[in-house]
Motif scaffolding. Structure first.
Motif, mmCIF file in Angstrom:
data_model
loop_
_atom_site.group_PDB
_atom_site.id
_atom_site.type_symbol
_atom_site.label_atom_id
_atom_site.label_comp_id
_atom_site.label_asym_id
_atom_site.label_seq_id
_atom_site.Cartn_x
_atom_site.Cartn_y
_atom_site.Cartn_z
ATOM 1 N N ARG A 74 0.850 -1.199 0.000
ATOM 2 C CA ARG A 74 0.000 0.000 0.000
ATOM 3 C C ARG A 74 0.890 1.255 0.000
ATOM 4 N NH1 ARG A 74 -3.127 -1.006 4.266
ATOM 5 N NH2 ARG A 74 -4.881 -1.844 3.084
ATOM 6 N N GLN A 75 1.896 1.210 0.888
ATOM 7 C CA GLN A 75 2.806 2.361 0.961
ATOM 8 C C GLN A 75 3.619 2.505 -0.323
ATOM 9 O OE1 GLN A 75 5.067 2.765 4.664
ATOM 10 N NE2 GLN A 75 3.671 1.288 5.585
ATOM 11 N N MET A 76 3.986 1.354 -0.885
ATOM 12 C CA MET A 76 4.779 1.389 -2.117
ATOM 13 C C MET A 76 3.985 2.029 -3.257
ATOM 14 S SD MET A 76 7.480 0.795 -3.693
ATOM 15 C CE MET A 76 8.245 0.063 -2.257
ATOM 16 N N ILE A 77 2.731 1.634 -3.380
ATOM 17 C CA ILE A 77 1.882 2.172 -4.449
ATOM 18 C C ILE A 77 1.719 3.687 -4.278
ATOM 19 C CG2 ILE A 77 -0.529 2.210 -5.262
ATOM 20 C CD1 ILE A 77 -0.497 -0.876 -4.869
ATOM 21 N N THR A 78 1.516 4.102 -3.024
ATOM 22 C CA THR A 78 1.377 5.545 -2.768
ATOM 23 C C THR A 78 2.665 6.271 -3.122
ATOM 24 O OG1 THR A 78 -0.100 5.010 -0.964
ATOM 25 C CG2 THR A 78 0.772 7.241 -0.999
ATOM 26 N N ALA A 79 3.800 5.673 -2.715
ATOM 27 C CA ALA A 79 5.091 6.329 -2.980
ATOM 28 C C ALA A 79 5.337 6.473 -4.474
ATOM 29 C CB ALA A 79 6.222 5.524 -2.332
ATOM 30 N N VAL A 80 5.003 5.436 -5.237
ATOM 31 C CA VAL A 80 5.219 5.508 -6.692
ATOM 32 C C VAL A 80 4.303 6.565 -7.295
ATOM 33 C CG1 VAL A 80 4.975 4.273 -8.879
ATOM 34 C CG2 VAL A 80 6.019 3.137 -6.925
ATOM 35 N N ARG A 81 3.048 6.563 -6.860
ATOM 36 C CA ARG A 81 2.089 7.534 -7.427
ATOM 37 C C ARG A 81 2.508 8.966 -7.125
ATOM 38 N NH1 ARG A 81 -3.290 4.225 -6.030
ATOM 39 N NH2 ARG A 81 -3.611 3.277 -8.067
ATOM 40 N N GLU A 82 3.142 9.149 -5.962
ATOM 41 C CA GLU A 82 3.474 10.521 -5.557
ATOM 42 C C GLU A 82 4.879 10.941 -5.957
ATOM 43 O OE1 GLU A 82 2.688 10.572 -1.402
ATOM 44 O OE2 GLU A 82 0.504 10.631 -1.679
ATOM 45 N N ALA A 83 5.649 10.017 -6.536
ATOM 46 C CA ALA A 83 7.020 10.386 -6.930
ATOM 47 C C ALA A 83 6.960 11.509 -7.960
ATOM 48 C CB ALA A 83 7.742 9.174 -7.514
ATOM 49 N N PRO A 84 7.764 12.547 -7.757
ATOM 50 C CA PRO A 84 7.677 13.683 -8.685
ATOM 51 C C PRO A 84 8.217 13.342 -10.067
ATOM 52 C CG PRO A 84 9.518 13.954 -7.184
ATOM 53 C CD PRO A 84 8.816 12.711 -6.761
ATOM 54 N N VAL A 85 7.644 13.976 -11.068
ATOM 55 C CA VAL A 85 8.183 13.832 -12.425
ATOM 56 C C VAL A 85 8.939 15.115 -12.730
ATOM 57 C CG1 VAL A 85 7.640 13.296 -14.822
ATOM 58 C CG2 VAL A 85 6.021 12.735 -13.019
ATOM 59 N N GLY A 86 10.220 14.989 -13.102
ATOM 60 C CA GLY A 86 10.995 16.183 -13.434
ATOM 61 C C GLY A 86 10.606 16.704 -14.805
ATOM 62 N N GLY A 87 11.200 17.820 -15.163
ATOM 63 C CA GLY A 87 11.009 18.301 -16.533
ATOM 64 C C GLY A 87 10.027 19.454 -16.623
ATOM 65 N N ALA A 88 10.281 20.299 -17.583
ATOM 66 C CA ALA A 88 9.459 21.488 -17.789
ATOM 67 C C ALA A 88 8.139 21.099 -18.458
ATOM 68 C CB ALA A 88 10.222 22.461 -18.675
ATOM 69 N N PRO A 89 7.111 21.944 -18.318
ATOM 70 C CA PRO A 89 5.863 21.678 -19.034
ATOM 71 C C PRO A 89 6.117 21.680 -20.538
ATOM 72 C CG PRO A 89 5.624 23.505 -17.487
ATOM 73 C CD PRO A 89 7.068 23.177 -17.538
ATOM 74 N N VAL A 90 5.350 20.888 -21.251
ATOM 75 C CA VAL A 90 5.557 20.844 -22.702
ATOM 76 C C VAL A 90 4.343 21.459 -23.406
ATOM 77 C CG1 VAL A 90 6.970 18.763 -22.616
ATOM 78 C CG2 VAL A 90 4.519 18.549 -22.985
ATOM 79 N N ASP A 91 4.595 22.015 -24.559
ATOM 80 C CA ASP A 91 3.498 22.451 -25.414
ATOM 81 C C ASP A 91 3.903 22.146 -26.852
ATOM 82 O OD1 ASP A 91 1.374 23.476 -26.711
ATOM 83 O OD2 ASP A 91 1.404 25.433 -25.734
ATOM 84 N N VAL A 92 3.353 21.089 -27.385
ATOM 85 C CA VAL A 92 3.787 20.616 -28.704
ATOM 86 C C VAL A 92 2.800 21.006 -29.802
ATOM 87 C CG1 VAL A 92 5.003 18.647 -27.701
ATOM 88 C CG2 VAL A 92 2.654 18.360 -28.475
ATOM 89 N N ARG A 93 1.768 21.762 -29.436
ATOM 90 C CA ARG A 93 0.698 21.989 -30.421
ATOM 91 C C ARG A 93 1.203 22.633 -31.711
ATOM 92 N NH1 ARG A 93 -3.425 24.873 -26.475
ATOM 93 N NH2 ARG A 93 -1.422 25.517 -25.635
ATOM 94 N N GLY A 94 1.985 23.695 -31.544
ATOM 95 C CA GLY A 94 2.496 24.397 -32.737
ATOM 96 C C GLY A 94 3.355 23.490 -33.590
#
Lengths: 431, 176
Positions: free
Chosen positions: A52-72
């Motif tokens: 249970r704790q593992m699943i929560t930890a994985v779900r809450e692990a931060p994702v690095g990287g800047a926001p993307v905008d690929v529309r153009g």
């Protein structure tokens, strides 16, 4: 989280159901059965808390990287793709008319475009991807045992061995197969071996600035910002920037700068900036400002100053346009001059010019540019040697080919082709 | 009221290209996270682009019976597989060079690069396990949807999910 002593994956076979249980992925019967089991199995109760704790930890692990905008970018790609289809359809109709009219002019033109001596290029239009793959196979087979690519067959490295090795690495970036991977790896080690304590690559001579910039681009492209030799090479490039903003031959005076060397240093700095070296912005700006100072009223880029055209203006105009377009800071008269150059450069007789034209067209990215690029790519693939011992290579008679030979022409042709498919010297994005 | 993904896909299939912009705005960030979780930090944006180009190209193959995200992540997975070889080449070259330099006693990477946390442990998982965890726990697909995206039986997804979590649990305990 606590872990019981002597834990093994199979201490209780029902442990395997615990993640699915927590995620409500068991059937009703399975769920009831497991609930009964949990009442009697201390092992699984402990493990359940852990999961249970593992699943929560994985779900809450931060994702690095800047926001993307690929529309153009996506909409531009789709637009280019539509234009290509339209042009192909138009070309098919035009070809039909040519056949119907039985144009003698076409036959005369084909005769005039006889393939270069010793080659068996057919002029046939093969897909760029096929041409690139065959070029890659030819390059891999020509790599020397020490990892370098070189002109000629001599044992001693030539002055341009580093530059040729770097260009071949870039050309192979994205090529298929384990052999290409291995060749690139050996080449990276060869380049690292050629670095001087001062940070430049190869001997200190008239090729130093070219060799160093190309090696830095190739190493950043293949190894990213973690490449220590690339970073040391970069420091050398920075320390070599002239007070006027451009770069020149290492043994020339501090005032002597030229666009050919400057463009390659700028491409290396831009690649590094894309790898996260934001501290290079001021240097890039100064380099671009010097480049701009060489543009005449007609938008043509000079070699060492305005209206200085010892080798013609076409190649340097395309090279200058590439740098400016990559920065989205292109003076209108430069753009006009570049498009004129591009329209006149659809015969790939000079691979140096061809590369810059192709890369700049891609950086421009409009439908007009995409159409020209398609034509240029078709011409390049048509010049590839298709049979005999040099099958897969290119050979041209421009002034750099005399120094770099077939390896140079092949690598540049592949880079020009890849410039049309989103690979090659395209700046990589790093987060 | 905002149109659903399904309605937007229907508009796109019918030739209304503006629907694509809305779909991109809605899904581009989760897709970028998906690729980054799989390890494509440098190429995440390119892969997101590629996925949407494929979405447009294959818009007529979409069947409303399938959930949109299943369709989207199937395309994303294919873009990832195509991009993976290129990424691997780059990593292998970097690794080869790093080993070579270490042999010569060159500077070791800064300590800040060495991280032992969930994110790191996730990246060290076998790729077949990692993609299941990412699709299920991070992108919110059910086991059935993951099985559709990966073309695997649901039972295999379940056992890979267990294997992945078990491995993560073991590694994190080792580190603590």
């Amino acid at each position: 989280m606590r872990i019981p002593e002597g834990m093994h994956a199979t201490d209780c076979p029902r442990e395997r159901d615990l993640p699915a249980f927590l995620q409500d992925e068991l059937t009703e019967a399975e769920r009831r059965s497991l609930e009964d089991h949990l009442r009697t199995c201390a092992w699984c109760r402990d493990a359940l808390d852990d999961y249970r704790q593992m699943i929560t930890a994985v779900r809450e692990a931060p994702v690095g990287g800047a926001p993307v905008d690929v529309r153009g970018a996506v909409l531009a790609r789709l637009e280019r793709s539509r234009t290509r289809r339209y042009r192909l359809a138009w070309a098919r109709r035009a070809a039909l008319w040519v056949v119907l009219l039985g144009s003698a002019l076409l036959a005369a033109r084909l005769l005039r475009q006889a393939p270069p001596r010793g080659s068996t290029a057919t002029g046939a239009r093969v897909p760029a991807r096929t041409a690139t793959r065959q070029g890659g196979q030819w390059l891999v087979a020509r790599q020397r045992p020490d990892g370098r690519w070189d002109a000629g067959d001599g044992d001693r490295p030539t002055r341009y061995a580093v530059g040729l090795t770097a260009l071949s690495m870039m050309a192979l970036d994205g090529a298929d197969g384990e052999e290409a991977d291995g060749a690139t790896r050996r080449a990276a080690v060869y380049l690292a071996d050629q670095q001087s304590p001062e940070g430049f690559f190869g001997p200190r001579d008239s090729a130093t600035m070219y060799n160093t910039a190309l090696a830095v681009v190739a190493l950043l492209q293949s190894g990213g910002a973690a490449s220590e030799p690339a970073l040391r090479g970069l420091e050398f490039i920075c320390s070599s920037q002239r007070p006027g903003g451009g770069w020149g031959y290492v043994r020339a005076s501090r005032e002597a700068m030229n666009t050919s060397i400057t463009v390659w240093q700028l491409l290396a700095l831009m690649q590094a900036e894309a790898c996260g070296r934001t501290d290079l912005r001021a240097r890039i700006e100064r380099g671009l400002a010097w480049l701009e100072s060489t543009i005449d009223d007609q938008g043509r880029v000079g070699y060492s100053a305005r209206a200085d055209f010892p080798y013609g203006y076409e190649t340097m105009t395309a090279a200058g346009a590439l740098c400016a377009l990559k920065q989205r800071k292109v003076p209108p008269h430069l753009l006009r001059a570049f498009l004129d150059v591009a329209e006149q450069s659809l015969e790939p007789d000079d691979m140096y010019r061809t590369y810059f034209v192709a890369a700049a067209l891609r950086a421009f990215g409009t439908s007009e540019a995409s159409g020209l690029l398609e034509e240029l790519r078709a011409q390049i693939t048509g010049r590839q040697v298709v049979s005999g011992p040099e099958a897969g290579s290119w050979e041209t008679a421009d002034r750099w080919s005399t120094a770099g030979g077939r390896v140079y022409a092949t690598a540049m042709a592949m880079l020009a082709l890849e410039a049309g498919t989103g690979r090659g010297l395209e700046v990589q994005r790093y987060n | 009221m905002d149109l659903s993904d399904l309605e937007l896909m229907q508009k796109l299939r019918d030739g209304d290209d503006t629907a694509l912009s809305v779909l991109m705005e809605r899904h581009q960030q989760p897709l970028a996270n998906f690729f980054r979780r799989l390890g494509a930090y440098r190429d995440a944006e390119d892969l997101v682009q590629e996925t949407f180009v494929r979405l447009y190209r294959y818009r007529r193959r979409y069947r409303p019976a399938a959930r949109f995200t299943t369709f989207l992540y199937t395309l994303a997975r294919h873009a990832w597989i195509d991009g993976l070889r290129r990424l691997r080449t780059r990593e292998r070259v970097a690794l080869g060079l790093k080993e070579q330099l270490e042999v010569r006693g060159a500077t070791a990477p800064p300590a800040s690069l060495v991280r032992l946390d969930v994110e790191e442990a996730l990246l060290e998982l076998d790729e077949r396990l990692r993609i299941v965890v990412v699709l299920n726990l991070l992108q919110g697909l059910t086991y059935k949807e993951v099985s559709d995206v990966l073309g695997l039986p649901v039972g295999t997804v379940k056992s890979r999910m267990f294997a992945a979590l078990h491995e993560l649990r073991r590694r994190l305990h080792e580190d603590s």
